[in-house]
Design a protein around this motif. Sequence first.
Motif, mmCIF file in Angstrom:
data_model
loop_
_atom_site.group_PDB
_atom_site.id
_atom_site.type_symbol
_atom_site.label_atom_id
_atom_site.label_comp_id
_atom_site.label_asym_id
_atom_site.label_seq_id
_atom_site.Cartn_x
_atom_site.Cartn_y
_atom_site.Cartn_z
ATOM 1 N N ARG A 107 0.852 -1.186 0.000
ATOM 2 C CA ARG A 107 0.000 0.000 0.000
ATOM 3 C C ARG A 107 0.889 1.237 0.000
ATOM 4 O O ARG A 107 1.735 1.408 0.879
ATOM 5 N N GLU A 108 0.729 2.087 -1.002
ATOM 6 C CA GLU A 108 1.561 3.271 -1.115
ATOM 7 C C GLU A 108 1.005 4.444 -0.318
ATOM 8 O O GLU A 108 1.706 5.380 -0.018
ATOM 9 N N GLY A 109 -0.276 4.422 -0.021
ATOM 10 C CA GLY A 109 -0.904 5.601 0.561
ATOM 11 C C GLY A 109 -0.535 5.863 1.999
ATOM 12 O O GLY A 109 -0.763 6.931 2.508
ATOM 13 N N GLY A 110 0.044 4.851 2.730
ATOM 14 C CA GLY A 110 0.310 5.040 4.146
ATOM 15 C C GLY A 110 1.689 5.548 4.456
ATOM 16 O O GLY A 110 2.135 5.460 5.593
ATOM 17 N N LYS A 111 2.421 6.053 3.476
ATOM 18 C CA LYS A 111 3.790 6.481 3.697
ATOM 19 C C LYS A 111 3.834 7.910 4.212
ATOM 20 O O LYS A 111 3.524 8.847 3.492
ATOM 21 N N VAL A 112 4.251 8.061 5.474
ATOM 22 C CA VAL A 112 4.513 9.392 6.008
ATOM 23 C C VAL A 112 5.900 9.849 5.577
ATOM 24 O O VAL A 112 6.131 11.035 5.306
ATOM 25 N N LEU A 113 6.839 8.907 5.509
ATOM 26 C CA LEU A 113 8.205 9.187 5.078
ATOM 27 C C LEU A 113 8.503 8.412 3.801
ATOM 28 O O LEU A 113 7.837 7.425 3.482
ATOM 29 N N HIS A 114 9.532 8.874 3.102
ATOM 30 C CA HIS A 114 10.012 8.180 1.906
ATOM 31 C C HIS A 114 11.444 7.731 2.170
ATOM 32 O O HIS A 114 12.284 8.521 2.629
ATOM 33 N N ARG A 115 11.740 6.454 1.868
ATOM 34 C CA ARG A 115 13.071 5.902 2.144
ATOM 35 C C ARG A 115 13.802 5.648 0.839
ATOM 36 O O ARG A 115 13.240 5.077 -0.102
ATOM 37 N N VAL A 116 15.064 6.059 0.785
ATOM 38 C CA VAL A 116 15.943 5.776 -0.355
ATOM 39 C C VAL A 116 17.279 5.299 0.195
ATOM 40 O O VAL A 116 17.638 5.567 1.349
ATOM 41 N N GLU A 117 18.014 4.577 -0.646
ATOM 42 C CA GLU A 117 19.342 4.092 -0.277
ATOM 43 C C GLU A 117 20.389 5.066 -0.798
ATOM 44 O O GLU A 117 20.367 5.449 -1.970
ATOM 45 N N ASP A 118 21.324 5.473 0.050
ATOM 46 C CA ASP A 118 22.367 6.430 -0.298
ATOM 47 C C ASP A 118 23.721 5.774 -0.075
ATOM 48 O O ASP A 118 24.278 5.777 1.031
ATOM 49 N N ALA A 119 24.269 5.166 -1.144
ATOM 50 C CA ALA A 119 25.557 4.477 -1.023
ATOM 51 C C ALA A 119 26.717 5.440 -0.806
ATOM 52 O O ALA A 119 27.783 5.037 -0.333
ATOM 53 N N SER A 120 26.532 6.709 -1.125
ATOM 54 C CA SER A 120 27.630 7.666 -0.960
ATOM 55 C C SER A 120 27.962 7.923 0.503
ATOM 56 O O SER A 120 29.018 8.473 0.817
ATOM 57 N N ARG A 121 27.085 7.521 1.413
ATOM 58 C CA ARG A 121 27.344 7.725 2.835
ATOM 59 C C ARG A 121 28.296 6.675 3.382
ATOM 60 O O ARG A 121 28.774 6.803 4.500
ATOM 61 N N ALA A 122 28.557 5.611 2.620
ATOM 62 C CA ALA A 122 29.415 4.528 3.107
ATOM 63 C C ALA A 122 30.877 4.908 2.904
ATOM 64 O O ALA A 122 31.333 5.121 1.769
ATOM 65 N N GLY A 123 31.639 4.982 3.983
ATOM 66 C CA GLY A 123 33.061 5.305 3.890
ATOM 67 C C GLY A 123 33.949 4.089 3.817
ATOM 68 O O GLY A 123 35.115 4.179 3.411
ATOM 69 N N THR A 124 33.428 2.936 4.227
ATOM 70 C CA THR A 124 34.202 1.702 4.207
ATOM 71 C C THR A 124 33.395 0.628 3.491
ATOM 72 O O THR A 124 32.197 0.780 3.248
ATOM 73 N N LEU A 125 34.088 -0.494 3.171
ATOM 74 C CA LEU A 125 33.415 -1.593 2.503
ATOM 75 C C LEU A 125 32.349 -2.207 3.407
ATOM 76 O O LEU A 125 31.265 -2.574 2.954
ATOM 77 N N ALA A 126 32.655 -2.312 4.705
ATOM 78 C CA ALA A 126 31.676 -2.880 5.641
ATOM 79 C C ALA A 126 30.442 -1.991 5.730
ATOM 80 O O ALA A 126 29.304 -2.471 5.763
ATOM 81 N N ALA A 127 30.652 -0.677 5.730
ATOM 82 C CA ALA A 127 29.501 0.231 5.771
ATOM 83 C C ALA A 127 28.714 0.173 4.482
ATOM 84 O O ALA A 127 27.493 0.335 4.467
#
Length: 529
Positions: free
Chosen positions: A100-120
Amino acid sequence: MAEREGPSDTALSSFDLDSLAVGDRLRLFNFTQRDDSTAYLWVLRTMNVLRAVHQVQVHTADVARALTELGEAHADVPAPGDLNLRNMLDVLSGEQDRGREGGKVLHRVEDASRAGTLAAYRNRQSVYQFTEIGYRAYTAVEAVIGARVEDANLSRLVFADILADLTALAAANRSADREEIYRKLSRLDAVLEDMTQRSARFYLTLNDVARTTDISPETFLRHKHTLLAHMSDFSAELERYTPRLVDAVREVEDSGVETMLDRVADVDGRPMMSVAARREDWRRRWTGLRQWFVAEYPVEPKAVQLQSATRDAISGVIALLRQVTESRRTGVSRTTQLRHLAAWVAGAPDQQAANALMAAAFDLRSVRHLAGAHDDDDQISSRSTWWDAPGVEISVSLFKHGKRPAPGGPQPVRTSRGTRAPLRQKHLQSRAAERAAASGLLEHGAHDRILDEAETRAVLKLLTRALESRTVVAGRLHPSTGASDVMMLRLIPDQRGSRLRTVNGTLHLPGFHLEITSARRSTRTREPS
Protein backbone atom coordinates in the motif's frame (compact mmCIF):
# COMPACT_ATOMS: atom_id res chain seq x y z
CA MET A 1 -21.74 33.14 8.13
CA ALA A 2 -18.63 31.08 8.59
CA GLU A 3 -20.00 28.21 10.58
CA ARG A 4 -22.94 27.73 8.19
CA GLU A 5 -20.80 27.59 5.09
CA GLY A 6 -20.38 24.50 2.99
CA PRO A 7 -17.16 22.52 2.98
CA SER A 8 -13.94 24.32 2.08
CA ASP A 9 -12.23 23.86 -1.27
CA THR A 10 -9.85 21.33 0.27
CA ALA A 11 -12.77 19.35 1.65
CA LEU A 12 -14.60 19.49 -1.66
CA SER A 13 -11.54 18.15 -3.47
CA SER A 14 -11.39 15.29 -0.96
CA PHE A 15 -15.01 14.38 -1.82
CA ASP A 16 -13.83 13.37 -5.30
CA LEU A 17 -11.53 10.62 -3.96
CA ASP A 18 -12.75 7.04 -4.03
CA SER A 19 -12.96 4.88 -0.92
CA LEU A 20 -9.59 3.21 -1.56
CA ALA A 21 -7.79 6.53 -1.87
CA VAL A 22 -9.50 7.86 1.27
CA GLY A 23 -8.49 4.70 3.15
CA ASP A 24 -4.87 5.12 2.07
CA ARG A 25 -4.85 8.74 3.24
CA LEU A 26 -6.35 7.81 6.62
CA ARG A 27 -3.65 5.18 7.09
CA LEU A 28 -1.19 8.08 7.36
CA PHE A 29 -2.45 8.56 10.93
CA ASN A 30 -1.84 4.95 11.97
CA PHE A 31 1.20 5.96 14.03
CA THR A 32 -1.13 7.79 16.44
CA GLN A 33 -2.81 4.45 17.32
CA ARG A 34 0.37 2.59 18.26
CA ASP A 35 1.30 1.85 21.85
CA ASP A 36 4.41 4.04 21.51
CA SER A 37 2.63 6.82 19.61
CA THR A 38 4.37 9.52 21.67
CA ALA A 39 7.78 8.20 20.63
CA TYR A 40 6.71 8.24 16.96
CA LEU A 41 5.52 11.83 17.39
CA TRP A 42 8.91 12.87 18.78
CA VAL A 43 10.66 11.16 15.87
CA LEU A 44 8.50 13.13 13.41
CA ARG A 45 9.16 16.33 15.38
CA THR A 46 12.87 15.61 14.98
CA MET A 47 12.38 15.15 11.24
CA ASN A 48 10.56 18.49 11.14
CA VAL A 49 13.38 20.24 13.06
CA LEU A 50 15.93 18.92 10.56
CA ARG A 51 13.68 19.90 7.69
CA ALA A 52 13.52 23.46 9.03
CA VAL A 53 17.32 23.77 8.64
CA HIS A 54 17.03 22.49 5.03
CA GLN A 55 18.27 18.99 5.81
CA VAL A 56 15.62 17.18 3.78
CA GLN A 57 17.09 13.66 3.76
CA VAL A 58 18.25 12.35 7.13
CA HIS A 59 19.93 9.18 8.40
CA THR A 60 19.14 7.38 11.64
CA ALA A 61 22.29 8.93 13.12
CA ASP A 62 20.98 12.41 12.28
CA VAL A 63 17.67 11.60 13.98
CA ALA A 64 19.45 10.27 17.08
CA ARG A 65 21.63 13.38 17.32
CA ALA A 66 18.63 15.71 16.93
CA LEU A 67 16.67 13.73 19.54
CA THR A 68 19.54 14.22 21.98
CA GLU A 69 19.50 17.98 21.34
CA LEU A 70 15.74 18.12 21.84
CA GLY A 71 16.11 16.15 25.07
CA GLU A 72 18.22 18.94 26.51
CA ALA A 73 15.27 21.36 26.14
CA HIS A 74 12.34 19.00 26.78
CA ALA A 75 12.19 16.42 29.54
CA ASP A 76 9.68 14.16 27.77
CA VAL A 77 11.91 13.38 24.79
CA PRO A 78 12.80 9.65 24.77
CA ALA A 79 16.48 8.76 24.71
CA PRO A 80 17.73 7.53 21.30
CA GLY A 81 19.24 4.45 22.94
CA ASP A 82 15.78 3.34 24.13
CA LEU A 83 14.32 3.41 20.61
CA ASN A 84 14.76 1.23 17.54
CA LEU A 85 14.98 4.24 15.24
CA ARG A 86 15.55 2.28 12.04
CA ASN A 87 12.47 0.12 12.62
CA MET A 88 10.36 3.16 13.54
CA LEU A 89 11.47 5.03 10.42
CA ASP A 90 10.73 1.95 8.31
CA VAL A 91 7.23 1.78 9.79
CA LEU A 92 6.65 5.44 8.97
CA SER A 93 7.95 4.88 5.44
CA GLY A 94 5.50 2.02 4.83
CA GLU A 95 8.21 -0.66 4.54
CA GLN A 96 6.21 -2.87 6.90
CA ASP A 97 3.28 -2.81 4.43
CA ARG A 98 4.78 -2.51 0.97
CA GLY A 99 1.60 -3.35 -0.87
CA ARG A 100 0.00 0.00 0.00
CA GLU A 101 1.56 3.27 -1.12
CA GLY A 102 -0.90 5.60 0.56
CA GLY A 103 0.31 5.04 4.15
CA LYS A 104 3.79 6.48 3.70
CA VAL A 105 4.51 9.39 6.01
CA LEU A 106 8.20 9.19 5.08
CA HIS A 107 10.01 8.18 1.91
CA ARG A 108 13.07 5.90 2.14
CA VAL A 109 15.94 5.78 -0.35
CA GLU A 110 19.34 4.09 -0.28
CA ASP A 111 22.37 6.43 -0.30
CA ALA A 112 25.56 4.48 -1.02
CA SER A 113 27.63 7.67 -0.96
CA ARG A 114 27.34 7.73 2.83
CA ALA A 115 29.42 4.53 3.11
CA GLY A 116 33.06 5.30 3.89
CA THR A 117 34.20 1.70 4.21
CA LEU A 118 33.41 -1.59 2.50
CA ALA A 119 31.68 -2.88 5.64
CA ALA A 120 29.50 0.23 5.77
CA TYR A 121 28.71 -0.16 2.08
CA ARG A 122 27.48 -3.70 2.67
CA ASN A 123 25.18 -2.49 5.42
CA ARG A 124 22.04 -0.56 4.68
CA GLN A 125 22.59 3.16 4.17
CA SER A 126 18.99 4.38 4.19
CA VAL A 127 18.01 8.02 4.33
CA TYR A 128 14.46 9.26 4.99
CA GLN A 129 12.46 12.33 4.11
CA PHE A 130 8.86 13.53 4.47
CA THR A 131 6.40 12.80 1.70
CA GLU A 132 4.09 15.70 0.80
CA ILE A 133 0.91 14.16 2.20
CA GLY A 134 2.90 12.66 5.09
CA TYR A 135 4.04 16.12 6.16
CA ARG A 136 0.44 17.34 5.95
CA ALA A 137 -0.64 14.46 8.21
CA TYR A 138 2.07 15.33 10.73
CA THR A 139 1.14 19.03 10.79
CA ALA A 140 -2.54 18.08 11.21
CA VAL A 141 -1.67 16.02 14.30
CA GLU A 142 0.43 18.86 15.70
CA ALA A 143 -2.41 21.32 15.07
CA VAL A 144 -4.82 19.12 17.06
CA ILE A 145 -2.35 18.66 19.91
CA GLY A 146 -1.47 22.35 20.08
CA ALA A 147 -5.02 23.70 19.80
CA ARG A 148 -5.99 26.02 22.66
CA VAL A 149 -9.40 27.38 23.54
CA GLU A 150 -7.86 30.73 24.48
CA ASP A 151 -6.81 31.35 20.88
CA ALA A 152 -10.40 31.73 19.62
CA ASN A 153 -11.25 35.29 18.58
CA LEU A 154 -13.04 37.32 15.92
CA SER A 155 -10.81 39.42 13.67
CA ARG A 156 -12.40 42.84 14.18
CA LEU A 157 -9.52 44.94 12.80
CA VAL A 158 -9.30 43.16 9.47
CA PHE A 159 -12.14 45.02 7.73
CA ALA A 160 -10.11 48.19 7.25
CA ASP A 161 -7.33 46.14 5.61
CA ILE A 162 -9.80 44.40 3.31
CA LEU A 163 -11.26 47.74 2.23
CA ALA A 164 -7.79 49.17 1.54
CA ASP A 165 -6.75 46.08 -0.44
CA LEU A 166 -9.93 46.16 -2.58
CA THR A 167 -9.39 49.85 -3.38
CA ALA A 168 -5.73 49.19 -4.24
CA LEU A 169 -6.77 46.17 -6.37
CA ALA A 170 -9.12 48.31 -8.48
CA ALA A 171 -6.39 50.93 -8.96
CA ALA A 172 -3.81 48.30 -9.91
CA ASN A 173 -6.20 46.75 -12.44
CA ARG A 174 -6.81 50.14 -14.09
CA SER A 175 -3.05 50.80 -14.29
CA ALA A 176 -2.34 47.22 -15.54
CA ASP A 177 0.07 46.56 -12.64
CA ARG A 178 0.06 42.76 -12.78
CA GLU A 179 2.40 42.16 -9.86
CA GLU A 180 0.33 44.41 -7.59
CA ILE A 181 -2.89 42.65 -8.70
CA TYR A 182 -1.35 39.30 -7.77
CA ARG A 183 -0.18 40.58 -4.38
CA LYS A 184 -3.55 42.13 -3.47
CA LEU A 185 -5.63 39.16 -4.61
CA SER A 186 -3.37 36.73 -2.73
CA ARG A 187 -3.60 38.84 0.41
CA LEU A 188 -7.39 39.15 0.18
CA ASP A 189 -7.78 35.42 -0.33
CA ALA A 190 -5.58 34.65 2.69
CA VAL A 191 -7.29 37.25 4.91
CA LEU A 192 -10.82 36.05 4.14
CA GLU A 193 -9.85 32.42 4.65
CA ASP A 194 -8.30 33.33 8.01
CA MET A 195 -11.43 35.28 9.01
CA THR A 196 -13.61 32.28 8.06
CA GLN A 197 -11.55 29.93 10.18
CA ARG A 198 -11.39 32.34 13.11
CA SER A 199 -15.14 32.96 13.21
CA ALA A 200 -15.96 29.25 12.90
CA ARG A 201 -13.50 28.39 15.68
CA PHE A 202 -14.85 31.18 17.90
CA TYR A 203 -18.48 30.05 17.69
CA LEU A 204 -17.53 26.41 18.24
CA THR A 205 -15.58 27.44 21.34
CA LEU A 206 -18.53 29.49 22.53
CA ASN A 207 -20.77 26.43 22.23
CA ASP A 208 -18.25 24.40 24.25
CA VAL A 209 -18.30 27.06 26.98
CA ALA A 210 -22.11 26.97 27.04
CA ARG A 211 -22.17 23.16 27.35
CA THR A 212 -19.69 23.12 30.25
CA THR A 213 -21.21 26.01 32.22
CA ASP A 214 -22.78 23.73 34.85
CA ILE A 215 -19.37 22.22 35.56
CA SER A 216 -17.35 25.44 35.73
CA PRO A 217 -19.61 28.53 35.91
CA GLU A 218 -16.75 30.54 37.38
CA THR A 219 -14.93 30.41 34.03
CA PHE A 220 -17.94 31.81 32.22
CA LEU A 221 -18.60 34.51 34.79
CA ARG A 222 -14.95 35.54 34.72
CA HIS A 223 -15.00 36.11 30.95
CA LYS A 224 -18.61 37.21 30.38
CA HIS A 225 -17.89 40.94 30.01
CA THR A 226 -14.93 40.30 27.72
CA LEU A 227 -17.01 37.98 25.51
CA LEU A 228 -19.90 40.41 25.19
CA ALA A 229 -17.60 43.37 24.47
CA HIS A 230 -15.61 41.36 21.91
CA MET A 231 -18.70 40.25 19.98
CA SER A 232 -20.36 43.66 20.18
CA ASP A 233 -17.27 45.42 18.80
CA PHE A 234 -16.98 42.88 15.99
CA SER A 235 -20.65 43.25 15.10
CA ALA A 236 -20.41 47.04 15.07
CA GLU A 237 -17.31 47.04 12.85
CA LEU A 238 -18.87 44.53 10.45
CA GLU A 239 -22.05 46.58 10.17
CA ARG A 240 -20.06 49.80 9.63
CA TYR A 241 -17.78 48.43 6.93
CA THR A 242 -20.18 46.18 4.98
CA PRO A 243 -21.68 48.93 2.72
CA ARG A 244 -18.23 50.32 2.00
CA LEU A 245 -16.88 46.87 1.18
CA VAL A 246 -19.78 46.26 -1.22
CA ASP A 247 -18.92 49.52 -3.04
CA ALA A 248 -15.25 48.47 -3.16
CA VAL A 249 -16.15 45.13 -4.75
CA ARG A 250 -18.32 46.93 -7.32
CA GLU A 251 -15.40 49.24 -8.08
CA VAL A 252 -13.15 46.24 -8.80
CA GLU A 253 -15.81 44.77 -11.07
CA ASP A 254 -16.11 48.05 -12.95
CA SER A 255 -12.36 47.95 -13.63
CA GLY A 256 -12.77 44.66 -15.52
CA VAL A 257 -12.83 41.28 -13.77
CA GLU A 258 -11.94 39.22 -16.85
CA THR A 259 -8.93 41.41 -17.59
CA MET A 260 -7.87 41.16 -13.95
CA LEU A 261 -8.07 37.35 -14.05
CA ASP A 262 -5.99 37.24 -17.24
CA ARG A 263 -3.31 39.39 -15.66
CA VAL A 264 -3.12 37.52 -12.38
CA ALA A 265 -2.99 34.16 -14.21
CA ASP A 266 -0.02 35.37 -16.25
CA VAL A 267 1.88 36.47 -13.14
CA ASP A 268 0.99 33.40 -11.05
CA GLY A 269 4.17 31.37 -10.75
CA ARG A 270 2.79 27.85 -10.28
CA PRO A 271 4.71 25.97 -13.01
CA MET A 272 2.72 22.73 -12.80
CA MET A 273 -0.56 24.41 -13.75
CA SER A 274 -1.49 25.69 -17.18
CA VAL A 275 -2.49 29.32 -17.66
CA ALA A 276 -6.12 28.28 -18.15
CA ALA A 277 -6.08 26.24 -14.92
CA ARG A 278 -4.52 29.12 -12.99
CA ARG A 279 -7.12 31.50 -14.40
CA GLU A 280 -9.96 29.20 -13.38
CA ASP A 281 -8.48 28.86 -9.89
CA TRP A 282 -8.34 32.64 -9.47
CA ARG A 283 -11.88 32.95 -10.82
CA ARG A 284 -13.03 30.56 -8.09
CA ARG A 285 -11.20 32.62 -5.45
CA TRP A 286 -12.67 35.90 -6.70
CA THR A 287 -16.17 34.38 -6.72
CA GLY A 288 -15.71 33.28 -3.10
CA LEU A 289 -14.45 36.75 -2.15
CA ARG A 290 -17.37 38.42 -3.90
CA GLN A 291 -19.91 36.18 -2.14
CA TRP A 292 -18.70 37.53 1.17
CA PHE A 293 -20.13 41.00 0.55
CA VAL A 294 -22.36 41.08 -2.56
CA ALA A 295 -25.81 39.47 -2.37
CA GLU A 296 -26.83 36.88 -4.97
CA TYR A 297 -30.55 36.14 -4.68
CA PRO A 298 -31.75 34.06 -2.89
CA VAL A 299 -28.50 33.57 -0.93
CA GLU A 300 -27.50 36.30 1.50
CA PRO A 301 -23.88 37.54 1.59
CA LYS A 302 -21.67 35.74 4.07
CA ALA A 303 -21.03 39.00 5.88
CA VAL A 304 -24.78 39.36 6.56
CA GLN A 305 -24.95 35.74 7.72
CA LEU A 306 -21.98 36.34 10.02
CA GLN A 307 -23.69 39.45 11.39
CA SER A 308 -26.84 37.41 12.19
CA ALA A 309 -24.77 34.69 13.84
CA THR A 310 -23.01 37.27 16.01
CA ARG A 311 -26.32 38.77 17.16
CA ASP A 312 -27.65 35.29 17.98
CA ALA A 313 -24.46 34.52 19.89
CA ILE A 314 -24.78 37.73 21.93
CA SER A 315 -28.39 36.84 22.79
CA GLY A 316 -27.31 33.33 23.74
CA VAL A 317 -24.54 34.61 26.02
CA ILE A 318 -26.95 37.01 27.75
CA ALA A 319 -29.49 34.22 28.28
CA LEU A 320 -26.76 31.94 29.60
CA LEU A 321 -25.54 34.69 31.92
CA ARG A 322 -29.06 35.07 33.31
CA GLN A 323 -29.31 31.31 33.83
CA VAL A 324 -25.94 31.03 35.58
CA THR A 325 -26.62 34.06 37.77
CA GLU A 326 -30.02 32.70 38.78
CA SER A 327 -28.61 29.28 39.62
CA ARG A 328 -25.83 30.79 41.76
CA ARG A 329 -28.29 33.05 43.57
CA THR A 330 -30.73 30.25 44.42
CA GLY A 331 -28.10 27.54 44.79
CA VAL A 332 -30.06 25.26 42.45
CA SER A 333 -28.38 24.06 39.27
CA ARG A 334 -28.27 20.87 37.27
CA THR A 335 -25.30 19.71 39.32
CA THR A 336 -27.03 20.21 42.66
CA GLN A 337 -30.22 18.59 41.36
CA LEU A 338 -28.36 15.46 40.25
CA ARG A 339 -26.51 15.28 43.57
CA HIS A 340 -29.76 15.45 45.54
CA LEU A 341 -31.33 12.81 43.29
CA ALA A 342 -28.33 10.54 43.76
CA ALA A 343 -28.61 10.93 47.53
CA TRP A 344 -32.32 10.04 47.44
CA VAL A 345 -31.68 6.96 45.30
CA ALA A 346 -28.86 5.84 47.59
CA GLY A 347 -31.15 6.26 50.61
CA ALA A 348 -34.07 4.32 49.10
CA PRO A 349 -35.26 1.42 51.31
CA ASP A 350 -35.10 -1.19 48.52
CA GLN A 351 -34.31 -1.72 44.84
CA GLN A 352 -37.91 -1.36 43.75
CA ALA A 353 -38.24 2.06 45.39
CA ALA A 354 -34.96 3.22 43.80
CA ASN A 355 -36.16 2.13 40.35
CA ALA A 356 -39.49 3.91 40.87
CA LEU A 357 -37.70 7.10 41.92
CA MET A 358 -35.41 7.04 38.85
CA ALA A 359 -38.38 6.31 36.58
CA ALA A 360 -40.28 9.28 37.97
CA ALA A 361 -37.26 11.60 37.75
CA PHE A 362 -36.39 10.80 34.13
CA ASP A 363 -39.93 10.04 32.92
CA LEU A 364 -39.11 6.38 32.23
CA ARG A 365 -42.03 4.16 31.30
CA SER A 366 -42.51 0.50 30.72
CA VAL A 367 -41.31 -0.74 27.37
CA ARG A 368 -43.95 -1.10 24.69
CA HIS A 369 -42.92 -4.18 22.78
CA LEU A 370 -43.31 -3.54 19.10
CA ALA A 371 -43.48 -6.35 16.62
CA GLY A 372 -42.72 -6.11 12.94
CA ALA A 373 -41.65 -8.42 10.17
CA HIS A 374 -38.61 -7.82 8.02
CA ASP A 375 -39.11 -7.59 4.28
CA ASP A 376 -36.84 -10.60 3.66
CA ASP A 377 -36.69 -12.93 6.67
CA ASP A 378 -34.61 -15.53 4.81
CA GLN A 379 -31.58 -13.23 4.79
CA ILE A 380 -31.54 -12.98 8.61
CA SER A 381 -30.00 -15.85 10.52
CA SER A 382 -32.01 -17.25 13.39
CA ARG A 383 -28.85 -17.11 15.50
CA SER A 384 -28.37 -13.35 15.02
CA THR A 385 -28.52 -11.35 18.21
CA TRP A 386 -30.88 -8.46 18.68
CA TRP A 387 -27.91 -6.09 18.50
CA ASP A 388 -26.56 -7.45 15.19
CA ALA A 389 -29.88 -8.07 13.38
CA PRO A 390 -31.08 -5.32 10.98
CA GLY A 391 -33.82 -3.03 12.20
CA VAL A 392 -37.44 -3.05 11.11
CA GLU A 393 -39.24 0.14 10.11
CA ILE A 394 -41.96 1.13 12.63
CA SER A 395 -44.55 3.82 12.01
CA VAL A 396 -44.48 6.95 14.15
CA SER A 397 -48.00 6.44 15.48
CA LEU A 398 -47.17 2.88 16.58
CA PHE A 399 -43.95 4.04 18.23
CA LYS A 400 -45.43 7.02 20.10
CA HIS A 401 -49.02 5.96 20.82
CA GLY A 402 -49.05 2.17 20.40
CA LYS A 403 -51.60 2.37 17.58
CA ARG A 404 -51.08 1.13 14.10
CA PRO A 405 -51.62 3.77 11.43
CA ALA A 406 -54.99 3.80 9.70
CA PRO A 407 -54.91 3.26 5.96
CA GLY A 408 -56.91 6.44 5.45
CA GLY A 409 -59.18 7.35 2.58
CA PRO A 410 -58.16 7.30 -1.06
CA GLN A 411 -56.17 10.29 -2.18
CA PRO A 412 -57.64 12.51 -4.89
CA VAL A 413 -56.25 12.08 -8.37
CA ARG A 414 -54.03 14.99 -9.26
CA THR A 415 -54.25 16.05 -12.86
CA SER A 416 -51.24 18.41 -12.74
CA ARG A 417 -52.54 20.37 -15.71
CA GLY A 418 -50.12 23.18 -15.09
CA THR A 419 -47.19 20.78 -15.37
CA ARG A 420 -48.49 18.77 -18.30
CA ALA A 421 -49.28 21.76 -20.52
CA PRO A 422 -45.64 22.97 -20.87
CA LEU A 423 -44.48 19.39 -21.41
CA ARG A 424 -47.05 18.88 -24.15
CA GLN A 425 -46.08 22.16 -25.78
CA LYS A 426 -42.41 21.17 -25.66
CA HIS A 427 -43.24 17.78 -27.19
CA LEU A 428 -45.21 19.40 -30.03
CA GLN A 429 -42.34 21.76 -30.79
CA SER A 430 -39.91 18.85 -30.87
CA ARG A 431 -42.16 16.87 -33.22
CA ALA A 432 -42.56 19.89 -35.51
CA ALA A 433 -38.78 20.32 -35.67
CA GLU A 434 -38.34 16.62 -36.51
CA ARG A 435 -40.91 16.81 -39.31
CA ALA A 436 -39.32 19.96 -40.74
CA ALA A 437 -35.91 18.25 -40.74
CA ALA A 438 -37.39 15.14 -42.42
CA SER A 439 -39.06 17.27 -45.09
CA GLY A 440 -35.74 18.97 -45.79
CA LEU A 441 -34.02 15.61 -46.17
CA LEU A 442 -36.69 14.39 -48.58
CA GLU A 443 -36.41 17.56 -50.64
CA HIS A 444 -32.64 18.03 -50.77
CA GLY A 445 -31.33 14.54 -49.99
CA ALA A 446 -28.70 13.51 -47.45
CA HIS A 447 -25.60 13.44 -49.68
CA ASP A 448 -23.44 16.12 -51.33
CA ARG A 449 -24.23 18.67 -48.65
CA ILE A 450 -23.67 19.35 -44.95
CA LEU A 451 -26.54 18.35 -42.65
CA ASP A 452 -27.52 20.69 -39.83
CA GLU A 453 -28.19 19.66 -36.22
CA ALA A 454 -31.89 18.83 -36.69
CA GLU A 455 -31.31 16.83 -39.87
CA THR A 456 -28.44 14.94 -38.25
CA ARG A 457 -30.64 13.97 -35.29
CA ALA A 458 -33.39 12.77 -37.67
CA VAL A 459 -30.96 10.62 -39.69
CA LEU A 460 -29.29 9.15 -36.57
CA LYS A 461 -32.65 8.28 -35.04
CA LEU A 462 -33.79 6.32 -38.11
CA LEU A 463 -30.30 4.88 -38.60
CA THR A 464 -30.46 3.41 -35.09
CA ARG A 465 -33.77 1.74 -35.90
CA ALA A 466 -32.40 0.38 -39.18
CA LEU A 467 -29.29 -1.05 -37.54
CA GLU A 468 -31.37 -2.71 -34.82
CA SER A 469 -33.58 -4.39 -37.43
CA ARG A 470 -30.73 -5.91 -39.48
CA THR A 471 -30.93 -9.64 -40.20
CA VAL A 472 -28.34 -12.11 -41.47
CA VAL A 473 -29.51 -14.89 -43.83
CA ALA A 474 -27.00 -17.52 -45.02
CA GLY A 475 -24.11 -15.33 -43.90
CA ARG A 476 -25.31 -12.30 -45.89
CA LEU A 477 -26.74 -9.01 -44.66
CA HIS A 478 -30.11 -8.03 -46.09
CA PRO A 479 -31.36 -4.46 -46.45
CA SER A 480 -32.87 -2.94 -43.32
CA THR A 481 -35.15 0.03 -42.79
CA GLY A 482 -36.02 2.61 -40.16
CA ALA A 483 -39.11 4.73 -40.66
CA SER A 484 -41.03 7.61 -39.13
CA ASP A 485 -44.35 9.12 -40.10
CA VAL A 486 -42.64 11.37 -42.70
CA MET A 487 -39.70 9.47 -44.23
CA MET A 488 -38.12 6.04 -44.50
CA LEU A 489 -34.38 5.31 -44.31
CA ARG A 490 -32.97 2.14 -45.92
CA LEU A 491 -29.54 0.59 -45.48
CA ILE A 492 -28.63 -1.37 -48.63
CA PRO A 493 -25.46 -3.54 -48.64
CA ASP A 494 -22.91 -1.94 -50.99
CA GLN A 495 -19.17 -2.58 -51.24
CA ARG A 496 -18.43 1.08 -51.96
CA GLY A 497 -20.12 2.26 -48.77
CA SER A 498 -21.26 5.84 -48.24
CA ARG A 499 -20.72 8.83 -45.99
CA LEU A 500 -22.68 11.78 -44.63
CA ARG A 501 -21.23 15.20 -43.85
CA THR A 502 -22.68 16.96 -40.80
CA VAL A 503 -21.88 20.11 -38.86
CA ASN A 504 -20.24 17.91 -36.22
CA GLY A 505 -18.08 15.86 -38.63
CA THR A 506 -18.31 13.09 -41.22
CA LEU A 507 -20.34 9.92 -40.61
CA HIS A 508 -18.92 6.90 -42.51
CA LEU A 509 -21.11 3.90 -43.39
CA PRO A 510 -18.72 1.23 -44.72
CA GLY A 511 -20.45 -1.60 -46.57
CA PHE A 512 -23.81 0.17 -46.75
CA HIS A 513 -25.54 2.62 -48.99
CA LEU A 514 -28.08 4.96 -47.38
CA GLU A 515 -31.35 5.66 -49.18
CA ILE A 516 -34.10 8.07 -48.05
CA THR A 517 -37.68 7.86 -49.36
CA SER A 518 -41.05 9.21 -48.38
CA ALA A 519 -42.97 7.21 -45.79
CA ARG A 520 -46.04 7.33 -48.06
CA ARG A 521 -43.91 5.89 -50.92
CA SER A 522 -45.33 8.51 -53.25
CA THR A 523 -41.76 9.31 -54.30
CA ARG A 524 -38.61 7.28 -54.05
CA THR A 525 -35.23 8.80 -54.65
CA ARG A 526 -31.97 6.89 -54.65
CA GLU A 527 -29.16 9.16 -53.50
CA PRO A 528 -25.71 8.89 -55.09
CA SER A 529 -22.95 7.66 -52.78
